[in-house]
Design a protein around this motif. Structure first.
Motif, PDB file in Angstrom:
ATOM      1  N   LEU A 187       1.731 -15.938   4.020  1.00 37.90           N
ATOM      2  CA  LEU A 187       1.055 -16.645   2.938  1.00 37.90           C
ATOM      3  C   LEU A 187       0.683 -15.649   1.849  1.00 37.90           C
ATOM      4  CD1 LEU A 187      -1.270 -18.980   5.029  1.00 37.90           C
ATOM      5  CD2 LEU A 187       0.959 -19.515   4.027  1.00 37.90           C
ATOM      6  N   ARG A 188       0.978 -15.993   0.617  1.00 36.48           N
ATOM      7  CA  ARG A 188       0.681 -15.106  -0.509  1.00 36.48           C
ATOM      8  C   ARG A 188      -0.813 -14.809  -0.592  1.00 36.48           C
ATOM      9  NH1 ARG A 188       3.410 -13.521  -4.925  1.00 36.48           N
ATOM     10  NH2 ARG A 188       5.125 -14.946  -4.479  1.00 36.48           N
ATOM     11  N   SER A 189      -1.626 -15.752  -0.221  1.00 33.62           N
ATOM     12  CA  SER A 189      -3.074 -15.581  -0.325  1.00 33.62           C
ATOM     13  C   SER A 189      -3.602 -14.448   0.558  1.00 33.62           C
ATOM     14  CB  SER A 189      -3.781 -16.892   0.030  1.00 33.62           C
ATOM     15  OG  SER A 189      -3.433 -17.301   1.340  1.00 33.62           O
ATOM     16  N   ARG A 190      -2.827 -14.011   1.515  1.00 33.31           N
ATOM     17  CA  ARG A 190      -3.241 -12.923   2.410  1.00 33.31           C
ATOM     18  C   ARG A 190      -2.864 -11.538   1.900  1.00 33.31           C
ATOM     19  NH1 ARG A 190      -1.026 -15.317   8.141  1.00 33.31           N
ATOM     20  NH2 ARG A 190      -2.419 -17.109   8.254  1.00 33.31           N
ATOM     21  N   HIS A 191      -2.148 -11.456   0.797  1.00 31.52           N
ATOM     22  CA  HIS A 191      -1.599 -10.172   0.364  1.00 31.52           C
ATOM     23  C   HIS A 191      -1.887  -9.889  -1.101  1.00 31.52           C
ATOM     24  CE1 HIS A 191       0.708  -9.673   4.056  1.00 31.52           C
ATOM     25  NE2 HIS A 191       0.814 -10.996   4.014  1.00 31.52           N
ATOM     26  N   THR A 192      -1.959  -8.587  -1.391  1.00 34.62           N
ATOM     27  CA  THR A 192      -2.057  -8.157  -2.781  1.00 34.62           C
ATOM     28  C   THR A 192      -0.640  -7.956  -3.299  1.00 34.62           C
ATOM     29  OG1 THR A 192      -2.184  -5.841  -2.126  1.00 34.62           O
ATOM     30  CG2 THR A 192      -4.276  -7.016  -2.442  1.00 34.62           C
ATOM     31  N   SER A 193      -0.485  -7.892  -4.579  1.00 32.48           N
ATOM     32  CA  SER A 193       0.852  -7.844  -5.173  1.00 32.48           C
ATOM     33  C   SER A 193       1.615  -6.558  -4.883  1.00 32.48           C
ATOM     34  CB  SER A 193       0.764  -8.048  -6.679  1.00 32.48           C
ATOM     35  OG  SER A 193      -0.014  -7.029  -7.244  1.00 32.48           O
ATOM     36  N   ASP A 194       0.961  -5.496  -4.432  1.00 30.99           N
ATOM     37  CA  ASP A 194       1.667  -4.243  -4.178  1.00 30.99           C
ATOM     38  C   ASP A 194       2.533  -4.291  -2.922  1.00 30.99           C
ATOM     39  OD1 ASP A 194      -0.487  -4.281  -2.423  1.00 30.99           O
ATOM     40  OD2 ASP A 194      -0.838  -2.134  -2.542  1.00 30.99           O
ATOM     41  N   LYS A 195       2.437  -5.365  -2.136  1.00 26.65           N
ATOM     42  CA  LYS A 195       3.249  -5.485  -0.934  1.00 26.65           C
ATOM     43  C   LYS A 195       4.483  -6.349  -1.152  1.00 26.65           C
ATOM     44  CE  LYS A 195      -0.560  -4.888   2.253  1.00 26.65           C
ATOM     45  NZ  LYS A 195      -1.302  -5.462   3.354  1.00 26.65           N
ATOM     46  N   VAL A 196       4.681  -6.841  -2.348  1.00 24.42           N
ATOM     47  CA  VAL A 196       5.823  -7.699  -2.659  1.00 24.42           C
ATOM     48  C   VAL A 196       7.073  -6.834  -2.738  1.00 24.42           C
ATOM     49  CG1 VAL A 196       6.829  -9.263  -4.353  1.00 24.42           C
ATOM     50  CG2 VAL A 196       4.377  -9.283  -3.947  1.00 24.42           C
ATOM     51  N   ILE A 197       8.184  -7.357  -2.238  1.00 24.35           N
ATOM     52  CA  ILE A 197       9.440  -6.623  -2.307  1.00 24.35           C
ATOM     53  C   ILE A 197       9.855  -6.510  -3.762  1.00 24.35           C
ATOM     54  CG2 ILE A 197      11.906  -6.750  -1.823  1.00 24.35           C
ATOM     55  CD1 ILE A 197      11.293  -8.066   0.757  1.00 24.35           C
ATOM     56  N   ARG A 204       3.457 -20.303  -2.706  1.00 21.94           N
ATOM     57  CA  ARG A 204       2.494 -20.136  -1.620  1.00 21.94           C
ATOM     58  C   ARG A 204       2.919 -19.056  -0.636  1.00 21.94           C
ATOM     59  NH1 ARG A 204       2.164 -26.049   0.781  1.00 21.94           N
ATOM     60  NH2 ARG A 204       4.404 -25.805   0.476  1.00 21.94           N
ATOM     61  N   PHE A 205       4.230 -18.735  -0.641  1.00 23.02           N
ATOM     62  CA  PHE A 205       4.772 -17.805   0.332  1.00 23.02           C
ATOM     63  C   PHE A 205       5.184 -16.498  -0.327  1.00 23.02           C
ATOM     64  CE2 PHE A 205       5.964 -22.170   1.596  1.00 23.02           C
ATOM     65  CZ  PHE A 205       5.113 -22.290   2.685  1.00 23.02           C
ATOM     66  N   ILE A 206       5.197 -15.462   0.493  1.00 28.74           N
ATOM     67  CA  ILE A 206       5.605 -14.152   0.011  1.00 28.74           C
ATOM     68  C   ILE A 206       6.493 -13.504   1.066  1.00 28.74           C
ATOM     69  CG2 ILE A 206       3.535 -13.062   0.944  1.00 28.74           C
ATOM     70  CD1 ILE A 206       3.574 -11.152  -1.411  1.00 28.74           C
ATOM     71  N   MET A 207       7.577 -12.874   0.606  1.00 25.12           N
ATOM     72  CA  MET A 207       8.441 -12.143   1.524  1.00 25.12           C
ATOM     73  C   MET A 207       7.975 -10.691   1.521  1.00 25.12           C
ATOM     74  SD  MET A 207      12.517 -11.527   1.672  1.00 25.12           S
ATOM     75  CE  MET A 207      13.044 -12.785   2.791  1.00 25.12           C
ATOM     76  N   LEU A 208       7.728 -10.183   2.701  1.00 22.95           N
ATOM     77  CA  LEU A 208       7.243  -8.819   2.845  1.00 22.95           C
ATOM     78  C   LEU A 208       8.413  -7.835   2.954  1.00 22.95           C
ATOM     79  CD1 LEU A 208       4.346  -9.581   5.330  1.00 22.95           C
ATOM     80  CD2 LEU A 208       4.254  -9.413   2.841  1.00 22.95           C
ATOM     81  N   GLU A 209       8.091  -6.554   2.928  1.00 22.24           N
ATOM     82  CA  GLU A 209       9.111  -5.510   2.941  1.00 22.24           C
ATOM     83  C   GLU A 209      10.007  -5.577   4.174  1.00 22.24           C
ATOM     84  OE1 GLU A 209       6.956  -1.880   2.477  1.00 22.24           O
ATOM     85  OE2 GLU A 209       6.481  -2.306   0.393  1.00 22.24           O
ATOM     86  N   ASP A 210       9.499  -6.040   5.291  1.00 29.26           N
ATOM     87  CA  ASP A 210      10.310  -6.108   6.509  1.00 29.26           C
ATOM     88  C   ASP A 210      11.138  -7.386   6.592  1.00 29.26           C
ATOM     89  OD1 ASP A 210       8.359  -7.982   7.027  1.00 29.26           O
ATOM     90  OD2 ASP A 210       7.708  -7.118   8.922  1.00 29.26           O
ATOM     91  N   GLY A 211      11.105  -8.225   5.536  1.00 27.53           N
ATOM     92  CA  GLY A 211      11.899  -9.444   5.500  1.00 27.53           C
ATOM     93  C   GLY A 211      11.209 -10.655   6.097  1.00 27.53           C
TER      94      GLY A 211
END
Length: 148
Positions: free
Chosen positions: A78-88, A67-74
């Motif tokens: 929520l994963r549902s708010r992001h597309t896969s190209d923002k995944v570290i 359910r969670f995603i870590m973004l580039e800034d650490g």
């Protein structure tokens, strides 16, 4: 349900991951691991020492929850708010070399397995095959050369 409206008893029945989900859902922006855990500790009235002793397990729990995603800034969101190209995407040239070496080793192992294949151990053997093959005549190479 809003976290602000929940009692401490209700929150204690929830997992830290579920509380994190609600925190991120209510937040307009991503939050880093430490700040998320501090908010949970405040909600659950945990001592400061609990933060230091449990934050590593908390981080692991977030990292393994889809359910969670870590973004580039650490920070986490929520994963549902992001597309896969923002995944570290952490890559290291040494890791890539290891991957290539492992692939080559696997290919070599496959070749060896094919060379050592023993068809007497065929698990797909069907008893009806004997009936189908009863009229089959086997000719060795010498007999075949004589016929030609």
């Amino acid at each position: 349900m809003s976290l602000k409206k929940m009692s401490k008893d209700e929150l204690e029945l929830m997992s830290n991951k579920d509380i994190t989900y609600l925190l991120l859902e209510e937040s307009a922006k991503p939050i880093n691991t430490l700040n998320l855990f501090k908010k949970i500790a405040k909600l659950l009235e945990l001592p400061e020492s609990a933060i230091d002793s449990k934050i590593a397990d908390y981080y692991t729990a977030l990292a393994t929850d889809k359910r969670f995603i870590m973004l580039e800034d650490g920070s986490w969101d929520l994963r549902s708010r992001h597309t896969s190209d923002k995944v570290i995407k952490i890559t290291d040239e040494d890791d890539e070399d290891d991957i290539e070496e492992n692939e080559e080793e696997e290919e070599n192992e496959d070749d060896i397995e094919e060379d050592n294949y023993d068809d007497t151990e065929d698990e797909d053997y069907d008893e009806d095959t004997n009936e189908e093959l009863k009229d089959l005549v086997v000719i060795d190479e010498d007999e075949l050369e004589l016929e030609q």
